[in-house]
Design a protein around this motif. Sequence first.
Motif, PDB file in Angstrom:
ATOM      1  N   PHE A   1      40.020  -2.853  24.735  1.00  0.00           N
ATOM      2  CA  PHE A   1      38.787  -2.105  24.502  1.00  0.00           C
ATOM      3  C   PHE A   1      38.272  -1.487  25.795  1.00  0.00           C
ATOM      4  O   PHE A   1      37.771  -0.354  25.806  1.00  0.00           O
ATOM      5  CB  PHE A   1      37.730  -3.031  23.895  1.00  0.00           C
ATOM      6  CG  PHE A   1      36.446  -2.337  23.522  1.00  0.00           C
ATOM      7  CD1 PHE A   1      36.393  -1.507  22.411  1.00  0.00           C
ATOM      8  CD2 PHE A   1      35.303  -2.507  24.276  1.00  0.00           C
ATOM      9  CE1 PHE A   1      35.224  -0.860  22.060  1.00  0.00           C
ATOM     10  CE2 PHE A   1      34.125  -1.869  23.935  1.00  0.00           C
ATOM     11  CZ  PHE A   1      34.078  -1.042  22.825  1.00  0.00           C
ATOM     12  N   LEU A   2      38.415  -2.218  26.904  1.00  0.00           N
ATOM     13  CA  LEU A   2      37.984  -1.694  28.197  1.00  0.00           C
ATOM     14  C   LEU A   2      38.844  -0.502  28.607  1.00  0.00           C
ATOM     15  O   LEU A   2      38.328   0.499  29.137  1.00  0.00           O
ATOM     16  CB  LEU A   2      38.065  -2.796  29.248  1.00  0.00           C
ATOM     17  CG  LEU A   2      37.565  -2.452  30.650  1.00  0.00           C
ATOM     18  CD1 LEU A   2      36.102  -2.036  30.627  1.00  0.00           C
ATOM     19  CD2 LEU A   2      37.747  -3.641  31.578  1.00  0.00           C
ATOM     20  N   LEU A   3      40.157  -0.574  28.366  1.00  0.00           N
ATOM     21  CA  LEU A   3      41.039   0.548  28.693  1.00  0.00           C
ATOM     22  C   LEU A   3      40.669   1.780  27.888  1.00  0.00           C
ATOM     23  O   LEU A   3      40.612   2.902  28.432  1.00  0.00           O
ATOM     24  CB  LEU A   3      42.494   0.153  28.427  1.00  0.00           C
ATOM     25  CG  LEU A   3      43.545   1.249  28.648  1.00  0.00           C
ATOM     26  CD1 LEU A   3      43.520   1.751  30.078  1.00  0.00           C
ATOM     27  CD2 LEU A   3      44.938   0.731  28.288  1.00  0.00           C
ATOM     28  N   VAL A   4      40.404   1.605  26.593  1.00  0.00           N
ATOM     29  CA  VAL A   4      39.983   2.735  25.764  1.00  0.00           C
ATOM     30  C   VAL A   4      38.670   3.314  26.289  1.00  0.00           C
ATOM     31  O   VAL A   4      38.487   4.539  26.352  1.00  0.00           O
ATOM     32  CB  VAL A   4      39.843   2.298  24.295  1.00  0.00           C
ATOM     33  CG1 VAL A   4      39.231   3.417  23.456  1.00  0.00           C
ATOM     34  CG2 VAL A   4      41.195   1.899  23.724  1.00  0.00           C
ATOM     35  N   THR A   5      37.748   2.433  26.697  1.00  0.00           N
ATOM     36  CA  THR A   5      36.466   2.892  27.227  1.00  0.00           C
ATOM     37  C   THR A   5      36.650   3.698  28.508  1.00  0.00           C
ATOM     38  O   THR A   5      36.005   4.736  28.709  1.00  0.00           O
ATOM     39  CB  THR A   5      35.554   1.686  27.499  1.00  0.00           C
ATOM     40  OG1 THR A   5      35.403   0.918  26.303  1.00  0.00           O
ATOM     41  CG2 THR A   5      34.184   2.139  27.969  1.00  0.00           C
ATOM     42  N   VAL A   6      37.536   3.236  29.389  1.00  0.00           N
ATOM     43  CA  VAL A   6      37.797   3.964  30.637  1.00  0.00           C
ATOM     44  C   VAL A   6      38.396   5.339  30.339  1.00  0.00           C
ATOM     45  O   VAL A   6      37.975   6.353  30.920  1.00  0.00           O
ATOM     46  CB  VAL A   6      38.737   3.144  31.548  1.00  0.00           C
ATOM     47  CG1 VAL A   6      39.233   3.992  32.716  1.00  0.00           C
ATOM     48  CG2 VAL A   6      38.021   1.910  32.066  1.00  0.00           C
TER      49      VAL A   6
ATOM     50  N   LEU B   1      36.684  -0.217  16.324  1.00  0.00           N
ATOM     51  CA  LEU B   1      35.668  -1.229  15.994  1.00  0.00           C
ATOM     52  C   LEU B   1      36.292  -2.623  15.930  1.00  0.00           C
ATOM     53  O   LEU B   1      35.690  -3.603  16.385  1.00  0.00           O
ATOM     54  CB  LEU B   1      35.005  -0.877  14.664  1.00  0.00           C
ATOM     55  CG  LEU B   1      34.050   0.319  14.690  1.00  0.00           C
ATOM     56  CD1 LEU B   1      33.545   0.628  13.279  1.00  0.00           C
ATOM     57  CD2 LEU B   1      32.867   0.065  15.620  1.00  0.00           C
ATOM     58  N   LEU B   2      37.498  -2.727  15.366  1.00  0.00           N
ATOM     59  CA  LEU B   2      38.171  -4.022  15.288  1.00  0.00           C
ATOM     60  C   LEU B   2      38.477  -4.562  16.685  1.00  0.00           C
ATOM     61  O   LEU B   2      38.215  -5.732  16.986  1.00  0.00           O
ATOM     62  CB  LEU B   2      39.462  -3.881  14.479  1.00  0.00           C
ATOM     63  CG  LEU B   2      40.345  -5.139  14.404  1.00  0.00           C
ATOM     64  CD1 LEU B   2      39.608  -6.249  13.662  1.00  0.00           C
ATOM     65  CD2 LEU B   2      41.672  -4.817  13.719  1.00  0.00           C
ATOM     66  N   ILE B   3      39.035  -3.695  17.547  1.00  0.00           N
ATOM     67  CA  ILE B   3      39.343  -4.121  18.915  1.00  0.00           C
ATOM     68  C   ILE B   3      38.067  -4.497  19.660  1.00  0.00           C
ATOM     69  O   ILE B   3      38.010  -5.505  20.360  1.00  0.00           O
ATOM     70  CB  ILE B   3      40.103  -3.002  19.648  1.00  0.00           C
ATOM     71  CG1 ILE B   3      41.462  -2.769  19.006  1.00  0.00           C
ATOM     72  CG2 ILE B   3      40.280  -3.352  21.126  1.00  0.00           C
ATOM     73  CD1 ILE B   3      42.217  -1.590  19.595  1.00  0.00           C
TER      74      ILE B   3
ATOM     75  N   ALA C   1      40.397   5.798  10.266  1.00  0.00           N
ATOM     76  CA  ALA C   1      41.340   4.764  10.699  1.00  0.00           C
ATOM     77  C   ALA C   1      41.212   4.506  12.198  1.00  0.00           C
ATOM     78  O   ALA C   1      41.234   3.357  12.652  1.00  0.00           O
ATOM     79  CB  ALA C   1      42.769   5.181  10.346  1.00  0.00           C
ATOM     80  N   VAL C   2      41.085   5.571  12.988  1.00  0.00           N
ATOM     81  CA  VAL C   2      40.938   5.411  14.442  1.00  0.00           C
ATOM     82  C   VAL C   2      39.642   4.682  14.774  1.00  0.00           C
ATOM     83  O   VAL C   2      39.620   3.747  15.590  1.00  0.00           O
ATOM     84  CB  VAL C   2      40.985   6.788  15.131  1.00  0.00           C
ATOM     85  CG1 VAL C   2      40.613   6.656  16.600  1.00  0.00           C
ATOM     86  CG2 VAL C   2      42.366   7.396  14.998  1.00  0.00           C
ATOM     87  N   LEU C   3      38.548   5.095  14.154  1.00  0.00           N
ATOM     88  CA  LEU C   3      37.264   4.434  14.414  1.00  0.00           C
ATOM     89  C   LEU C   3      37.305   2.971  13.967  1.00  0.00           C
ATOM     90  O   LEU C   3      36.766   2.092  14.643  1.00  0.00           O
ATOM     91  CB  LEU C   3      36.138   5.182  13.693  1.00  0.00           C
ATOM     92  CG  LEU C   3      35.820   6.582  14.222  1.00  0.00           C
ATOM     93  CD1 LEU C   3      34.736   7.238  13.375  1.00  0.00           C
ATOM     94  CD2 LEU C   3      35.376   6.522  15.682  1.00  0.00           C
ATOM     95  N   GLY C   4      37.948   2.727  12.818  1.00  0.00           N
ATOM     96  CA  GLY C   4      38.068   1.346  12.356  1.00  0.00           C
ATOM     97  C   GLY C   4      38.861   0.488  13.318  1.00  0.00           C
ATOM     98  O   GLY C   4      38.514  -0.665  13.587  1.00  0.00           O
TER      99      GLY C   4
ATOM    100  N   GLY D   1      40.736  15.991   3.953  1.00  0.00           N
ATOM    101  CA  GLY D   1      40.757  14.571   3.596  1.00  0.00           C
ATOM    102  C   GLY D   1      41.660  13.772   4.514  1.00  0.00           C
ATOM    103  O   GLY D   1      41.333  12.647   4.906  1.00  0.00           O
ATOM    104  N   ALA D   2      42.820  14.358   4.853  1.00  0.00           N
ATOM    105  CA  ALA D   2      43.735  13.658   5.756  1.00  0.00           C
ATOM    106  C   ALA D   2      43.108  13.471   7.137  1.00  0.00           C
ATOM    107  O   ALA D   2      43.234  12.412   7.759  1.00  0.00           O
ATOM    108  CB  ALA D   2      45.044  14.442   5.862  1.00  0.00           C
ATOM    109  N   VAL D   3      42.423  14.521   7.633  1.00  0.00           N
ATOM    110  CA  VAL D   3      41.754  14.405   8.943  1.00  0.00           C
ATOM    111  C   VAL D   3      40.654  13.346   8.889  1.00  0.00           C
ATOM    112  O   VAL D   3      40.506  12.532   9.811  1.00  0.00           O
ATOM    113  CB  VAL D   3      41.182  15.775   9.361  1.00  0.00           C
ATOM    114  CG1 VAL D   3      40.315  15.633  10.608  1.00  0.00           C
ATOM    115  CG2 VAL D   3      42.305  16.761   9.618  1.00  0.00           C
ATOM    116  N   SER D   4      39.879  13.346   7.816  1.00  0.00           N
ATOM    117  CA  SER D   4      38.800  12.352   7.683  1.00  0.00           C
ATOM    118  C   SER D   4      39.369  10.938   7.621  1.00  0.00           C
ATOM    119  O   SER D   4      38.822  10.009   8.234  1.00  0.00           O
ATOM    120  CB  SER D   4      37.980  12.645   6.424  1.00  0.00           C
ATOM    121  OG  SER D   4      37.417  13.936   6.490  1.00  0.00           O
ATOM    122  N   LEU D   5      40.466  10.775   6.874  1.00  0.00           N
ATOM    123  CA  LEU D   5      41.094   9.459   6.770  1.00  0.00           C
ATOM    124  C   LEU D   5      41.623   8.996   8.127  1.00  0.00           C
ATOM    125  O   LEU D   5      41.468   7.833   8.510  1.00  0.00           O
ATOM    126  CB  LEU D   5      42.215   9.509   5.739  1.00  0.00           C
ATOM    127  CG  LEU D   5      42.908   8.165   5.429  1.00  0.00           C
ATOM    128  CD1 LEU D   5      41.911   7.174   4.841  1.00  0.00           C
ATOM    129  CD2 LEU D   5      44.069   8.379   4.462  1.00  0.00           C
TER     130      LEU D   5
END
Length: 524
Positions: free
Chosen positions: A495-500, A18-20, A12-15, A4-8
């Motif tokens: 977002f571009l830095l994360v993509t790179v 998505l926000l950025i 959170a990371v994906l959220g 559950g902690a890993v899923s949470l």
Amino acid sequence: MTAGAVSLSLAAVLGLLLLIGWKGLSYFWPAPVYQFELDINGNKQTVIGELYEQKSIPIRQLAEAGIDISDIKGERVLRYLIKTGNRERVELDFITVLDPQIESRSLAHDIAVIDRVKNGKFYGYPISYIDDGASKGLTELSHGLLAAAQVRDEIRQLQQKDIAAINLQLEQLRRQERKFGKQSELEQKRRQLEQTYSVLEQRLFDLRLVLEKDALLVRDMAGTTVRLPLEQILDIWYPNNMGFADKLVHWGRQLGKFVIEDPREANTEGGVFPAIFGTVFMVLLMSVMVTPLGVMAAVYLHEYAGKNTFTKLIRVAVINLAGVPSIVYGVFGLGFFVYMVGGSVDEIFFSDQLPAPTFGTPGILWSALTLAILTLPVVIVSTEEGLARIPNSIRHGSLALGATQAETLWRIVLPMASPAIMTGLILAVARAAGEVAPLMLVGVVKMAPTLPVDSHFPYLHLDRKFMHLGYHIYDVGFQSPNVEAARPLVYAISFLLVTVIVGLNLTAIGIRNHLREKYRSLEH
């Protein structure tokens, strides 16, 4: 609980991503432009701009700020942040108004958003197009913008390639004269280069005169007719007249410009291509440096070093290096690589170029070396774990067949440990691409005039300073003269830095998986 902690954490990371991504990518969507009729303390005015932000605030906060709230009813009031543009005619890019101060709000029909080389965007109603002093219809404006773009490209070609090549040759002549003294051949060549330079300079002046004759007449929100030189106009669009398909095409075009163009207006406008190039090139250069060093250190510790006190001290030192703050590595890189090594290289090999040193100042080479040392413990630990997983029976079998220890290591052990080496490299790339603090001391700058790679010999200029996406985020977000205008750009660059970083990591993961499948049979 662990699952559950890993899923949470994953959610959170994906959220967050998505926000950025949403806040960053929506920056390029053509927003509607409104016309506001305002009444501020009896002063009526018309404002045209984009509705940038809407926020509900308590009236108590307004009273504490000294704002008259006698005409405001209720406990909360809406506050609007309007982006007005027209920087050279309005003091601020944004104005803040309260909902009771707005008498009416409507879409501004046929309003144009004009993207310019400087002074940001301009909001207004186009009147006519001036071509070589003659007034023409707006239908021919697209041809004028295309012609102006071609002239700007030719000017850029002259400045960055032709004139830059002449300057480079003149600098080489200066070095020869400094080394051998003035000679007739060198003087004659200098005169020829100066004549060529004069011709190119005159051509540059002629092109600029051509652009100055063309202009666009626009009526601003105050009803004043403004003359905008066509040389300053990059693009023009009518957001309130666009359909969804048109907006989607415009969004894609603006996103493409953001990726491939150079920054302008103190990095708050334009693109980020130099920062993308600098980030990727620096990470690749760092990877080439850190991988051999890390692998050799891990091989020595696991395959050759004895289990004694000295080896234990080395392992403790490697573990402690992983916990050293990154800024300390930056100070070390500045003192050792830049001042000591770089200064010595200049004195020995480039003494004729002093006092303008080549390697005695921060540059991309020293940045890559500094980050290589910073990420070295990660590669060492990961490689050593990979070596430990290889059964000793494989080593003994190779030695029994007559191979030497070096041959066994090179042909069998290292290929089988290559997935672990790639894992260490993936972790090193992920950390190095996001580091900013050490780079501020050893090579990264706000604006680099040229890329580390160009068409001039030696083509790869490791002594040059460079731009970096991480530092670009810091500069735009905290050093920008207009923080509100730059805030969406911070999300876009993040977002571009994360993509790179994800792209670099996926490439390394693909190589690792290929190596893992290739040597899986040997492990069994």
